[in-house]
Design a protein around this motif. Sequence first.
Motif, PDB file in Angstrom:
ATOM      1  N   ILE A 118      12.143  19.347  -4.444  1.00 55.46           N
ATOM      2  CA  ILE A 118      12.961  18.691  -3.416  1.00 55.46           C
ATOM      3  C   ILE A 118      12.169  17.555  -2.767  1.00 55.46           C
ATOM      4  CG2 ILE A 118      14.063  19.022  -1.156  1.00 55.46           C
ATOM      5  CD1 ILE A 118      14.772  21.910  -2.147  1.00 55.46           C
ATOM      6  N   LEU A 119      10.898  17.817  -2.466  1.00 54.90           N
ATOM      7  CA  LEU A 119      10.037  16.782  -1.883  1.00 54.90           C
ATOM      8  C   LEU A 119       9.930  15.588  -2.831  1.00 54.90           C
ATOM      9  CD1 LEU A 119       8.088  15.832   0.346  1.00 54.90           C
ATOM     10  CD2 LEU A 119       6.268  17.064  -0.875  1.00 54.90           C
ATOM     11  N   LEU A 120       9.740  15.855  -4.122  1.00 52.57           N
ATOM     12  CA  LEU A 120       9.672  14.784  -5.116  1.00 52.57           C
ATOM     13  C   LEU A 120      10.946  13.938  -5.086  1.00 52.57           C
ATOM     14  CD1 LEU A 120       8.349  13.433  -7.657  1.00 52.57           C
ATOM     15  CD2 LEU A 120       9.665  15.074  -8.990  1.00 52.57           C
ATOM     16  N   PHE A 121      12.095  14.597  -5.053  1.00 54.63           N
ATOM     17  CA  PHE A 121      13.373  13.888  -5.015  1.00 54.63           C
ATOM     18  C   PHE A 121      13.407  12.905  -3.836  1.00 54.63           C
ATOM     19  CE2 PHE A 121      17.622  13.557  -3.172  1.00 54.63           C
ATOM     20  CZ  PHE A 121      18.343  13.043  -4.235  1.00 54.63           C
ATOM     21  N   PHE A 122      13.041  13.374  -2.647  1.00 56.28           N
ATOM     22  CA  PHE A 122      13.101  12.506  -1.466  1.00 56.28           C
ATOM     23  C   PHE A 122      12.057  11.384  -1.520  1.00 56.28           C
ATOM     24  CE2 PHE A 122      15.454  16.149   0.380  1.00 56.28           C
ATOM     25  CZ  PHE A 122      16.620  15.452   0.675  1.00 56.28           C
ATOM     26  N   LEU A 123      10.885  11.661  -2.077  1.00 59.81           N
ATOM     27  CA  LEU A 123       9.877  10.609  -2.211  1.00 59.81           C
ATOM     28  C   LEU A 123      10.322   9.542  -3.208  1.00 59.81           C
ATOM     29  CD1 LEU A 123       6.540  12.651  -2.135  1.00 59.81           C
ATOM     30  CD2 LEU A 123       7.520  11.232  -0.318  1.00 59.81           C
ATOM     31  N   VAL A 124      10.991   9.953  -4.282  1.00 58.31           N
ATOM     32  CA  VAL A 124      11.499   8.989  -5.259  1.00 58.31           C
ATOM     33  C   VAL A 124      12.596   8.139  -4.624  1.00 58.31           C
ATOM     34  CG1 VAL A 124      12.771   8.746  -7.440  1.00 58.31           C
ATOM     35  CG2 VAL A 124      10.823  10.304  -7.301  1.00 58.31           C
ATOM     36  N   VAL A 125      13.478   8.761  -3.858  1.00 56.92           N
ATOM     37  CA  VAL A 125      14.529   8.000  -3.163  1.00 56.92           C
ATOM     38  C   VAL A 125      13.881   6.998  -2.195  1.00 56.92           C
ATOM     39  CG1 VAL A 125      16.417   8.166  -1.484  1.00 56.92           C
ATOM     40  CG2 VAL A 125      16.338   9.736  -3.435  1.00 56.92           C
ATOM     41  N   LEU A 126      12.857   7.443  -1.466  1.00 59.16           N
ATOM     42  CA  LEU A 126      12.147   6.537  -0.559  1.00 59.16           C
ATOM     43  C   LEU A 126      11.525   5.379  -1.335  1.00 59.16           C
ATOM     44  CD1 LEU A 126      10.944   5.737   2.198  1.00 59.16           C
ATOM     45  CD2 LEU A 126       9.065   7.349   1.725  1.00 59.16           C
ATOM     46  N   ARG A 127      10.910   5.675  -2.463  1.00 59.37           N
ATOM     47  CA  ARG A 127      10.295   4.616  -3.279  1.00 59.37           C
ATOM     48  C   ARG A 127      11.348   3.613  -3.754  1.00 59.37           C
ATOM     49  NH1 ARG A 127       6.241   2.384  -5.994  1.00 59.37           N
ATOM     50  NH2 ARG A 127       6.208   2.304  -8.249  1.00 59.37           N
ATOM     51  N   LEU A 128      12.501   4.120  -4.161  1.00 58.39           N
ATOM     52  CA  LEU A 128      13.576   3.222  -4.592  1.00 58.39           C
ATOM     53  C   LEU A 128      14.092   2.369  -3.430  1.00 58.39           C
ATOM     54  CD1 LEU A 128      15.488   5.591  -7.025  1.00 58.39           C
ATOM     55  CD2 LEU A 128      14.180   3.541  -7.634  1.00 58.39           C
ATOM     56  N   PHE A 186       0.836  -1.210   0.000  1.00 56.46           N
ATOM     57  CA  PHE A 186       0.000   0.000   0.000  1.00 56.46           C
ATOM     58  C   PHE A 186       0.866   1.254   0.000  1.00 56.46           C
ATOM     59  CE2 PHE A 186      -2.264   3.444   2.133  1.00 56.46           C
ATOM     60  CZ  PHE A 186      -3.317   3.594   1.245  1.00 56.46           C
ATOM     61  N   LEU A 187       1.954   1.255   0.773  1.00 56.48           N
ATOM     62  CA  LEU A 187       2.836   2.427   0.816  1.00 56.48           C
ATOM     63  C   LEU A 187       3.452   2.693  -0.558  1.00 56.48           C
ATOM     64  CD1 LEU A 187       4.213   4.692   2.368  1.00 56.48           C
ATOM     65  CD2 LEU A 187       5.970   3.045   3.078  1.00 56.48           C
ATOM     66  N   GLN A 188       3.869   1.647  -1.261  1.00 54.69           N
ATOM     67  CA  GLN A 188       4.433   1.828  -2.602  1.00 54.69           C
ATOM     68  C   GLN A 188       3.387   2.381  -3.574  1.00 54.69           C
ATOM     69  OE1 GLN A 188       5.916  -2.245  -2.841  1.00 54.69           O
ATOM     70  NE2 GLN A 188       7.913  -1.397  -3.404  1.00 54.69           N
ATOM     71  N   ARG A 189       2.166   1.866  -3.478  1.00 50.41           N
ATOM     72  CA  ARG A 189       1.103   2.346  -4.365  1.00 50.41           C
ATOM     73  C   ARG A 189       0.758   3.798  -4.053  1.00 50.41           C
ATOM     74  NH1 ARG A 189      -3.461  -1.268  -3.230  1.00 50.41           N
ATOM     75  NH2 ARG A 189      -2.237  -2.104  -1.531  1.00 50.41           N
ATOM     76  N   LEU A 190       0.692   4.132  -2.765  1.00 46.84           N
ATOM     77  CA  LEU A 190       0.400   5.511  -2.368  1.00 46.84           C
ATOM     78  C   LEU A 190       1.504   6.452  -2.853  1.00 46.84           C
ATOM     79  CD1 LEU A 190      -1.542   7.307  -0.723  1.00 46.84           C
ATOM     80  CD2 LEU A 190      -0.113   6.842   1.274  1.00 46.84           C
ATOM     81  N   LEU A 191       2.750   6.048  -2.684  1.00 47.86           N
ATOM     82  CA  LEU A 191       3.879   6.862  -3.164  1.00 47.86           C
ATOM     83  C   LEU A 191       3.825   7.036  -4.680  1.00 47.86           C
ATOM     84  CD1 LEU A 191       6.948   5.674  -1.056  1.00 47.86           C
ATOM     85  CD2 LEU A 191       6.029   7.988  -1.208  1.00 47.86           C
TER      86      LEU A 191
END
Length: 182
Positions: free
Chosen positions: A60-70, A8-13
Amino acid sequence: MAKTRYSFLQRLLHWLIALLIFGLLAMGFTFWGLGYEGVNALFGDELTNTFYMAHKSFGILLFFLVVLRLLLFRFSPVPEYQTPLTGPERVISTTTHLLMYLLLIGIPVGGWLATATSGFPIQFFGWSQPGLDPANKELGGLLFLMHGIGGAVLLAVLLLHIAAGLKHWKLKDGIMQRISLP
């Protein structure tokens, strides 16, 4: 039983990142098309500065969310396909996803470098860090151009990604179920 959906977290991200991307691309292409003066003439000083601050902050927020997703891929691997992809579909899918992630890391980093090099402040909502002093406006302009070209390439890759998603949604082959929220 094999896992066939992302967590669910991956889908939400995924969907949060998608919303951020479309907002950032809309703002970025507006900035690129009109320039600061054009945006300022249309919206005024205060709103223009707010738009630029929002673009930087959400980038910047997008960058950190993408890193979290990876990072989440490390702990929750990609689910198996209910209906396997054909060879060409797998190559296109893998290439598209790889390109998207490279761009989603590179574009924000490039924007940060362009902003700092041009002497503009790096802003993240209420936090602000001054740009480089002395500024190198020529290098900053080149980096902003590359940042914009990256955005255009990202848009093209996203359109391919969306087209594939719509194809699989229409086919009802389970691919869209992997990433859908409900």
